[in-house]
Design a protein around this motif. Structure first.
Motif, PDB file in Angstrom:
ATOM      1  N   GLU A  84       0.829  -1.207   0.000  1.00 46.57           N
ATOM      2  CA  GLU A  84       0.000   0.000   0.000  1.00 46.57           C
ATOM      3  C   GLU A  84       0.862   1.256   0.000  1.00 46.57           C
ATOM      4  OE1 GLU A  84      -3.745  -1.928   2.525  1.00 46.57           O
ATOM      5  OE2 GLU A  84      -2.532  -0.339   3.407  1.00 46.57           O
ATOM      6  N   ILE A  85       1.948   1.236   0.768  1.00 44.64           N
ATOM      7  CA  ILE A  85       2.848   2.393   0.780  1.00 44.64           C
ATOM      8  C   ILE A  85       3.429   2.615  -0.611  1.00 44.64           C
ATOM      9  CG2 ILE A  85       4.989   3.348   1.717  1.00 44.64           C
ATOM     10  CD1 ILE A  85       4.449   1.678   4.272  1.00 44.64           C
ATOM     11  N   GLY A  86       3.903   1.523  -1.216  1.00 42.13           N
ATOM     12  CA  GLY A  86       4.437   1.639  -2.565  1.00 42.13           C
ATOM     13  C   GLY A  86       3.407   2.153  -3.553  1.00 42.13           C
ATOM     14  N   ALA A  87       2.176   1.676  -3.423  1.00 46.27           N
ATOM     15  CA  ALA A  87       1.115   2.108  -4.333  1.00 46.27           C
ATOM     16  C   ALA A  87       0.788   3.582  -4.148  1.00 46.27           C
ATOM     17  CB  ALA A  87      -0.131   1.255  -4.115  1.00 46.27           C
ATOM     18  N   PHE A  88       0.807   4.063  -2.907  1.00 45.58           N
ATOM     19  CA  PHE A  88       0.528   5.478  -2.635  1.00 45.58           C
ATOM     20  C   PHE A  88       1.552   6.345  -3.380  1.00 45.58           C
ATOM     21  CE2 PHE A  88       0.395   9.505  -0.557  1.00 45.58           C
ATOM     22  CZ  PHE A  88      -0.834   9.624   0.074  1.00 45.58           C
ATOM     23  N   LEU A  89       2.819   5.989  -3.257  1.00 47.48           N
ATOM     24  CA  LEU A  89       3.870   6.765  -3.919  1.00 47.48           C
ATOM     25  C   LEU A  89       3.776   6.626  -5.438  1.00 47.48           C
ATOM     26  CD1 LEU A  89       7.026   6.095  -1.694  1.00 47.48           C
ATOM     27  CD2 LEU A  89       5.262   7.843  -1.444  1.00 47.48           C
ATOM     28  N   ARG A 113      13.609  -2.445  -0.387  1.00 46.53           N
ATOM     29  CA  ARG A 113      13.947  -3.770   0.137  1.00 46.53           C
ATOM     30  C   ARG A 113      12.724  -4.479   0.717  1.00 46.53           C
ATOM     31  NH1 ARG A 113      17.587  -1.116  -1.942  1.00 46.53           N
ATOM     32  NH2 ARG A 113      19.795  -1.622  -1.605  1.00 46.53           N
ATOM     33  N   GLU A 114      11.857  -3.701   1.363  1.00 46.75           N
ATOM     34  CA  GLU A 114      10.632  -4.292   1.902  1.00 46.75           C
ATOM     35  C   GLU A 114       9.730  -4.816   0.775  1.00 46.75           C
ATOM     36  OE1 GLU A 114      10.021  -5.147   4.911  1.00 46.75           O
ATOM     37  OE2 GLU A 114       9.653  -3.457   6.263  1.00 46.75           O
ATOM     38  N   LEU A 115       9.612  -4.047  -0.292  1.00 48.73           N
ATOM     39  CA  LEU A 115       8.786  -4.481  -1.413  1.00 48.73           C
ATOM     40  C   LEU A 115       9.348  -5.759  -2.027  1.00 48.73           C
ATOM     41  CD1 LEU A 115       8.096  -1.011  -3.029  1.00 48.73           C
ATOM     42  CD2 LEU A 115       6.355  -2.555  -2.137  1.00 48.73           C
ATOM     43  N   ARG A 116      10.658  -5.821  -2.161  1.00 51.32           N
ATOM     44  CA  ARG A 116      11.286  -7.028  -2.684  1.00 51.32           C
ATOM     45  C   ARG A 116      11.040  -8.203  -1.745  1.00 51.32           C
ATOM     46  NH1 ARG A 116      15.262  -5.940  -6.648  1.00 51.32           N
ATOM     47  NH2 ARG A 116      15.459  -3.711  -7.080  1.00 51.32           N
ATOM     48  N   ARG A 117      11.104  -7.943  -0.448  1.00 50.35           N
ATOM     49  CA  ARG A 117      10.881  -8.998   0.553  1.00 50.35           C
ATOM     50  C   ARG A 117       9.482  -9.583   0.410  1.00 50.35           C
ATOM     51  NH1 ARG A 117      12.451  -6.115   4.664  1.00 50.35           N
ATOM     52  NH2 ARG A 117      14.603  -6.864   4.509  1.00 50.35           N
ATOM     53  N   HIS A 118       8.543  -8.725  -0.008  1.00 50.78           N
ATOM     54  CA  HIS A 118       7.158  -9.175  -0.135  1.00 50.78           C
ATOM     55  C   HIS A 118       6.761  -9.353  -1.603  1.00 50.78           C
ATOM     56  CE1 HIS A 118       6.376  -8.808   4.142  1.00 50.78           C
ATOM     57  NE2 HIS A 118       6.965  -7.630   4.127  1.00 50.78           N
ATOM     58  N   ASP A 119       7.751  -9.632  -2.438  1.00 45.75           N
ATOM     59  CA  ASP A 119       7.523  -9.981  -3.847  1.00 45.75           C
ATOM     60  C   ASP A 119       6.774  -8.894  -4.610  1.00 45.75           C
ATOM     61  OD1 ASP A 119       8.746 -12.517  -3.544  1.00 45.75           O
ATOM     62  OD2 ASP A 119       6.912 -13.280  -2.636  1.00 45.75           O
ATOM     63  N   ALA A 120       7.166  -7.668  -4.389  1.00 44.58           N
ATOM     64  CA  ALA A 120       6.541  -6.551  -5.113  1.00 44.58           C
ATOM     65  C   ALA A 120       7.623  -5.534  -5.451  1.00 44.58           C
ATOM     66  CB  ALA A 120       5.444  -5.906  -4.271  1.00 44.58           C
ATOM     67  N   GLU A 121       8.299  -5.740  -6.560  1.00 47.30           N
ATOM     68  CA  GLU A 121       9.426  -4.887  -6.922  1.00 47.30           C
ATOM     69  C   GLU A 121       8.965  -3.621  -7.641  1.00 47.30           C
ATOM     70  OE1 GLU A 121      12.591  -6.916  -8.826  1.00 47.30           O
ATOM     71  OE2 GLU A 121      12.549  -8.617  -7.477  1.00 47.30           O
ATOM     72  N   LEU A 122       8.053  -2.915  -7.009  1.00 47.20           N
ATOM     73  CA  LEU A 122       7.447  -1.752  -7.648  1.00 47.20           C
ATOM     74  C   LEU A 122       8.479  -0.684  -8.000  1.00 47.20           C
ATOM     75  CD1 LEU A 122       4.906  -0.235  -8.532  1.00 47.20           C
ATOM     76  CD2 LEU A 122       4.715   0.647  -6.212  1.00 47.20           C
TER      77      LEU A 122
END
Length: 242
Positions: A84-89, A113-122
């Protein structure tokens, strides 16, 4: 940058985390908002996340959030919250709003790194020609290089006449509020257009890092294991080592 050339809206954000190691530490709180040049908040969101790891005492001493507090108040769906944080940005990027943060290479780095950890390389798909970033720390260090005093957010904000509420220090929301005020001041007084600032920040950050690395070498300062201290100079955030 003339006042009429300033962006009409910016996306400002900040995180608090379990530490400063972007490879291994975790985000525990985040606040992001879109704000217009007149000060209107058009969109905002808070996140409190239980990442499932301990919050070290050193980090708790800075931001006041203990492991127990995070366990009680944090969301258990950490992966969804991070996305959600990545999507907001990313929404702000898609709308053409500059993404603003103080010392933002850390925040963007740990989010990456968090997005990569959760399989979302946004963020991996972002480039300097598809997103605009502004970091008031980089700007202030480069344009007022020899000014005495600290360069922490609240120190720089005070220098520009912003009143600080000491009771709210190290809260993600308050850091964002202060960063927004500071950023509008700098963006409206800057002689550079926003597109010029984009490329200049890359050069300024690299130059600062190289200078500090040379200083540490000259002073004989090393990492705990005796290896040279290499200050990271990447912008807008540190990439994953190849």
């Amino acid at each position: 940058m003339k006042r009429e050339d300033a962006p009409k809206e910016i996306c400002v954000w900040d995180v608090e985390s379990t530490g400063v190691d972007i490879e291994n530490d975790r985000i525990i709180t985040c606040y992001a908002m879109n704000q217009t040049i007149s000060g209107e908040i058009t969109r905002e969101q808070h996140w409190t996340i239980d990442p499932g790891v301990e919050v070290p005492e050193g980090a708790s001493a800075v931001h006041g959030m203990s492991t127990e507090w995070v366990r009680e108040h944090g969301r258990k769906d950490a992966g969804k919250a991070i996305r959600e944080i990545g999507a907001f940005l990313d929404d702000a990027r898609a709308d053409g709003h500059p993404i603003v943060g103080y010392n933002s290479s850390f925040d963007l780095g740990i989010l990456d790194r968090e997005l990569r950890r959760h399989d979302a390389e946004l963020l991996a798909g972002w480039a300097l020609d598809s997103a605009t970033f502004f970091d008031p720390l980089i700007y202030d260090r480069a344009t007022d290089k020899y000014r005495k005093g600290g360069r922490k957010l609240m120190d720089v904000a005070r220098h520009y006449g912003i009143e600080i509420d000491e009771s709210r220090l190290h809260q993600a929301e308050y850091d964002v509020i202060v960063t927004a005020k500071l950023s509008w001041i700098l963006l409206q007084k800057s002689p550079f257009r926003l597109d010029e600032l984009q490329s200049k920040q890359v050069v300024w950050k690299k130059s600062w890092a190289e200078g500090l690395t040379k200083y540490f070498e000259k002073e004989g300062k090393t990492e705990d294991d005796g290896s040279p201290i290499i200050v990271d100079g990447s912008f807008p955030w540190r990439k994953v080592a190849s």
